[in-house]
Design a protein around this motif. Structure first.
Motif, PDB file in Angstrom:
ATOM      1  N   ARG A 160     -20.423 -16.588 -54.283  1.00 22.93           N
ATOM      2  CA  ARG A 160     -21.759 -15.726 -54.830  1.00 22.93           C
ATOM      3  C   ARG A 160     -21.637 -16.465 -56.274  1.00 22.93           C
ATOM      4  O   ARG A 160     -20.928 -16.689 -57.185  1.00 22.93           O
ATOM      5  N   GLY A 161     -22.988 -16.575 -56.798  1.00 23.20           N
ATOM      6  CA  GLY A 161     -23.242 -17.156 -58.042  1.00 23.20           C
ATOM      7  C   GLY A 161     -24.229 -16.485 -58.745  1.00 23.20           C
ATOM      8  O   GLY A 161     -25.080 -15.762 -58.313  1.00 23.20           O
ATOM      9  N   HIS A 162     -24.291 -16.366 -60.094  1.00 19.78           N
ATOM     10  CA  HIS A 162     -25.247 -15.915 -61.114  1.00 19.78           C
ATOM     11  C   HIS A 162     -25.232 -16.710 -62.212  1.00 19.78           C
ATOM     12  O   HIS A 162     -24.296 -16.903 -62.820  1.00 19.78           O
ATOM     13  N   THR A 163     -26.457 -17.165 -62.434  1.00 22.62           N
ATOM     14  CA  THR A 163     -26.648 -18.259 -63.435  1.00 22.62           C
ATOM     15  C   THR A 163     -26.328 -17.568 -65.009  1.00 22.62           C
ATOM     16  O   THR A 163     -26.020 -18.321 -65.855  1.00 22.62           O
ATOM     17  N   ALA A 164     -26.251 -16.223 -65.286  1.00 26.67           N
ATOM     18  CA  ALA A 164     -25.776 -15.588 -66.462  1.00 26.67           C
ATOM     19  C   ALA A 164     -24.284 -16.048 -66.625  1.00 26.67           C
ATOM     20  O   ALA A 164     -23.967 -16.039 -67.578  1.00 26.67           O
ATOM     21  N   HIS A 165     -23.747 -16.476 -65.542  1.00 26.42           N
ATOM     22  CA  HIS A 165     -22.233 -16.779 -65.805  1.00 26.42           C
ATOM     23  C   HIS A 165     -22.000 -18.159 -65.986  1.00 26.42           C
ATOM     24  O   HIS A 165     -20.919 -18.909 -66.279  1.00 26.42           O
TER      25      HIS A 165
END
Length: 221
Positions: A160-165
């Motif tokens: 799972r990825g989130h570009t905020a990270h």
């Protein structure tokens, strides 16, 4: 399911994509899971050839005598209007499309290359190492710093990825790359992977999805 019109990734291979830029070590937890350390230096950059691309639905064909091969799920940026020394605040104007892709990695080979201080190309730039999903146009309602995406393998969520990270966001990546290279229309940027990478095996079914982006699926031949 995104409502934006998507273009198939296969179109890029057909017209010989100028370059595929890839960013390494752009998520802190992925750096930790591989036992690496944050360097505080400029982003790791490597390239892949156009022969690395695999369109959605096509079988991914890989060598069977190269040790472990890992999946790495990534947001992918397509450059529309090229340029040199692009300012971060103008970077969005140079993006034509966004989508999801996989940076397949020969992990054992990469480990050996790291230990000897050699470049990573043998571990990264092989044929079928960059499966690429459909690309959608970047519209005003898409926040590049707030994109969620995930990879399932045989129906089980693995990443799972989130570009905020991201340690370095999309705009700064474009600015950095354009400082070293003249970016060209059609160039692709694989922006780095979050934690959760793991090995692939023949027969595996890999599926990428996102609330904002087009989905894509592949099977390992």
């Amino acid at each position: 399911m995104p409502t934006h019109t998507a273009r198939p990734a296969g179109a890029f291979a057909a017209r010989n994509t100028p370059r595929i830029f890839c960013i390494g070590r752009n998520y802190a937890k992925h750096i930790e899971e591989l036992g690496n350390t944050l360097s505080g230096q400029e982003s790791v950059v490597f390239m892949k050839p156009a022969s690395a691309l695999v369109a959605p639905g096509e079988a991914i064909t890989l060598a069977d005598d190269v040790g472990a091969i890992h999946y790495e799920t990534e947001l992918v940026i397509e450059i529309g209007s090229g340029g040199r020394d692009i300012a971060p605040e103008r970077a969005r104007e140079h993006i034509a499309g966004i989508g999801l892709g996989l940076d397949l990695t020969l992990r054992d080979v990469q480990t050996d290359l790291k230990n000897t201080g050699e470049p990573w190309e043998k571990a990264k730039a092989f044929d079928h190492s960059a499966p690429l999903g459909p690309l959608i146009a970047l519209t005003d309602d898409i926040d590049l710093a707030d994109l969620h995406f995930e990879l399932t393998v045989d129906g089980e969520t693995r990443q799972r990825g989130h570009t905020a990270h991201m340690l370095v966001g999309v705009a700064d990546l474009i600015a950095m790359l354009s400082h070293h290279w003249l970016l060209l229309p059609g160039d692709l940027i694989f922006t780095g992977t979050p934690e959760g990478v793991g090995p692939v095996h023949p027969g595996m079914h890999l599926a990428l999805s996102s609330p904002q982006l087009a989905p894509a699926e592949w099977t390992i031949a």
